[in-house]
Scaffold this motif. Sequence first.
Motif, PDB file in Angstrom:
ATOM      1  N   ALA A  18     -21.399  -2.287  14.731  1.00 44.07           N
ATOM      2  CA  ALA A  18     -22.334  -1.233  15.136  1.00 44.07           C
ATOM      3  C   ALA A  18     -22.168   0.039  14.313  1.00 44.07           C
ATOM      4  N   LEU A  19     -21.141   0.081  13.446  1.00 46.66           N
ATOM      5  CA  LEU A  19     -20.905   1.268  12.630  1.00 46.66           C
ATOM      6  C   LEU A  19     -21.613   1.122  11.286  1.00 46.66           C
ATOM      7  N   PRO A  20     -22.313   2.155  10.833  1.00 45.23           N
ATOM      8  CA  PRO A  20     -23.039   2.052   9.553  1.00 45.23           C
ATOM      9  C   PRO A  20     -22.092   2.073   8.365  1.00 45.23           C
ATOM     10  N   ALA A  21     -22.582   1.629   7.221  1.00 43.46           N
ATOM     11  CA  ALA A  21     -21.760   1.579   6.014  1.00 43.46           C
ATOM     12  C   ALA A  21     -21.275   2.964   5.600  1.00 43.46           C
ATOM     13  N   ASP A  22     -22.017   4.014   5.962  1.00 46.96           N
ATOM     14  CA  ASP A  22     -21.606   5.377   5.618  1.00 46.96           C
ATOM     15  C   ASP A  22     -20.888   6.065   6.779  1.00 46.96           C
ATOM     16  N   PRO A  45     -18.455   8.091   8.725  1.00 50.02           N
ATOM     17  CA  PRO A  45     -17.716   9.170   8.038  1.00 50.02           C
ATOM     18  C   PRO A  45     -16.212   9.201   8.266  1.00 50.02           C
ATOM     19  N   LEU A  46     -15.644   8.195   8.943  1.00 53.03           N
ATOM     20  CA  LEU A  46     -14.208   8.199   9.216  1.00 53.03           C
ATOM     21  C   LEU A  46     -13.536   6.964   8.632  1.00 53.03           C
ATOM     22  N   PRO A  47     -12.276   7.086   8.213  1.00 49.04           N
ATOM     23  CA  PRO A  47     -11.477   5.881   7.947  1.00 49.04           C
ATOM     24  C   PRO A  47     -11.143   5.201   9.271  1.00 49.04           C
ATOM     25  N   VAL A  48     -10.977   3.877   9.231  1.00 45.62           N
ATOM     26  CA  VAL A  48     -10.660   3.099  10.431  1.00 45.62           C
ATOM     27  C   VAL A  48      -9.358   2.340  10.192  1.00 45.62           C
ATOM     28  N   LEU A  49      -8.371   2.562  11.055  1.00 42.46           N
ATOM     29  CA  LEU A  49      -7.114   1.824  10.995  1.00 42.46           C
ATOM     30  C   LEU A  49      -7.110   0.811  12.130  1.00 42.46           C
ATOM     31  N   LEU A  50      -6.767  -0.443  11.835  1.00 43.87           N
ATOM     32  CA  LEU A  50      -6.969  -1.523  12.798  1.00 43.87           C
ATOM     33  C   LEU A  50      -5.698  -2.355  12.970  1.00 43.87           C
ATOM     34  N   VAL A  51      -5.349  -2.583  14.233  1.00 41.17           N
ATOM     35  CA  VAL A  51      -4.269  -3.508  14.593  1.00 41.17           C
ATOM     36  C   VAL A  51      -4.858  -4.640  15.419  1.00 41.17           C
ATOM     37  N   GLN A  52      -4.628  -5.876  14.976  1.00 32.41           N
ATOM     38  CA  GLN A  52      -5.004  -7.074  15.734  1.00 32.41           C
ATOM     39  C   GLN A  52      -3.784  -7.966  15.822  1.00 32.41           C
ATOM     40  N   HIS A  53      -3.386  -8.341  17.029  1.00 34.84           N
ATOM     41  CA  HIS A  53      -2.267  -9.269  17.183  1.00 34.84           C
ATOM     42  C   HIS A  53      -2.713 -10.658  16.747  1.00 34.84           C
ATOM     43  N   MET A  54      -2.077 -11.180  15.702  1.00 34.51           N
ATOM     44  CA  MET A  54      -2.428 -12.499  15.183  1.00 34.51           C
ATOM     45  C   MET A  54      -1.294 -12.942  14.275  1.00 34.51           C
ATOM     46  N   ALA A  97      -4.334  -3.159   4.698  1.00 33.49           N
ATOM     47  CA  ALA A  97      -3.794  -1.850   4.354  1.00 33.49           C
ATOM     48  C   ALA A  97      -2.626  -1.984   3.378  1.00 33.49           C
ATOM     49  N   GLN A  98      -2.497  -1.006   2.481  1.00 34.95           N
ATOM     50  CA  GLN A  98      -1.433  -0.986   1.476  1.00 34.95           C
ATOM     51  C   GLN A  98      -0.583   0.268   1.652  1.00 34.95           C
ATOM     52  N   GLU A  99       0.698   0.148   1.438  1.00 40.88           N
ATOM     53  CA  GLU A  99       1.624   1.273   1.516  1.00 40.88           C
ATOM     54  C   GLU A  99       1.196   2.403   0.565  1.00 40.88           C
ATOM     55  N   GLY A 100       1.154   3.636   1.098  1.00 41.89           N
ATOM     56  CA  GLY A 100       0.845   4.805   0.284  1.00 41.89           C
ATOM     57  C   GLY A 100      -0.617   5.017  -0.017  1.00 41.89           C
ATOM     58  N   GLU A 101      -1.493   4.165   0.505  1.00 42.17           N
ATOM     59  CA  GLU A 101      -2.927   4.286   0.249  1.00 42.17           C
ATOM     60  C   GLU A 101      -3.488   5.495   0.991  1.00 42.17           C
ATOM     61  N   ALA A 102      -4.425   6.193   0.368  1.00 38.70           N
ATOM     62  CA  ALA A 102      -5.114   7.304   1.024  1.00 38.70           C
ATOM     63  C   ALA A 102      -6.356   6.742   1.710  1.00 38.70           C
ATOM     64  N   PRO A 103      -6.405   6.773   3.034  1.00 38.69           N
ATOM     65  CA  PRO A 103      -7.549   6.174   3.733  1.00 38.69           C
ATOM     66  C   PRO A 103      -8.841   6.923   3.439  1.00 38.69           C
ATOM     67  N   ARG A 104      -9.893   6.155   3.177  1.00 41.33           N
ATOM     68  CA  ARG A 104     -11.190   6.728   2.820  1.00 41.33           C
ATOM     69  C   ARG A 104     -12.219   6.459   3.910  1.00 41.33           C
ATOM     70  N   PRO A 105     -13.187   7.364   4.088  1.00 41.65           N
ATOM     71  CA  PRO A 105     -14.245   7.148   5.079  1.00 41.65           C
ATOM     72  C   PRO A 105     -15.003   5.853   4.810  1.00 41.65           C
ATOM     73  N   GLY A 106     -15.455   5.222   5.879  1.00 41.37           N
ATOM     74  CA  GLY A 106     -16.270   4.031   5.737  1.00 41.37           C
ATOM     75  C   GLY A 106     -15.518   2.787   5.345  1.00 41.37           C
TER      76      GLY A 106
END
Length: 343
Positions: A177-181, A183-192, A215-224
Amino acid sequence: MIVEDSLVVRRLLAHIVSRDPRLTLVAAVASAEEALRELPRVRPDVISMDIRLPGMDGLEATRRIMAEQPTPIVVIADSVEDASLRISMNALRAGALSVVEKPVGMETGGHERIAGTICTQLYIMSQVPVIRQRSLGAARPPQAARPEALAAPQPPALLAIAASTGGPPALAQVLGALPADFPLPVLLVQHMGSAFMEGFAAWLDGLVPLAVGIAQEGEAPRPGRVYVAPGDRHLLIGPGGLLRISGERPLASQRPAATLLFRSVAEVVGPQGLGVLLTGMGEDGAAGLAELRRAGGLTITEHESTAVVYGMPAAAVRMGGSSLSLPLPLIGPRLVQLAGRRP
């Protein structure tokens, strides 16, 4: 009930199950068609489902079972085949509850770990009440979920979202439901299981407008963009706003742990943090979500009416960690609304 076309693997799974005092094998069949015939007779509490089957595959079998005689299903998948991974993820979307790695032999490395994971998942999922799949769009928000019930005191800067049992399809719906633009970075945890995380991220990337990756160590999270916690590693936001991947010990048996993600968001961005906790068994994420809310962040939990398992969201509500409880179809649009409140 075990559904597995390979006689060798079927016997191996039967042996694994027979050693666990929590489990009793009621049937072991070689095809989906045979499983559908046997299901009304043996009425298992949980099904171990192979994906690659002759004739009807495990995905279609999952759809049929969930429509005709809903039963908890654990997908047993070959973790190294991309096609098998995609089918496994789609089986989760069709109603299966979890996916675990297929054992390949008694003498192979990690056999006992895989066997233990299979038995634990079968036992846990056997306790989950399942119903015929319903249209989630028909769900009504609880009385508290009025449009004016949640407003960001500051423009949000980061979205953290977590789920466990039933999570992949729930995450696909929210992120879809979130558009490609967005405006926030999204951090996600899924137990698997760690073997499936790359495939899970790739599957999600093909379903939602946002770009999804591990996700990669030291990465700067970007919007979208969506940053998925790697297998068997915690995902955190560090003091400098960069991603941290941690091998710190599991928290309450979980690694990645949703509580550690939410806690880091509370510490780093505080009132500019958005936290979402979806379906899942247990209490992971609840304490962290409460910390985020106390830090001034906005927190949303999935409402009981749509959660496959209401354990994690319920724990967050009990701990005072939920600013608002919403049915699944309303969470994505509300996030768009909240993220749109830019300075």
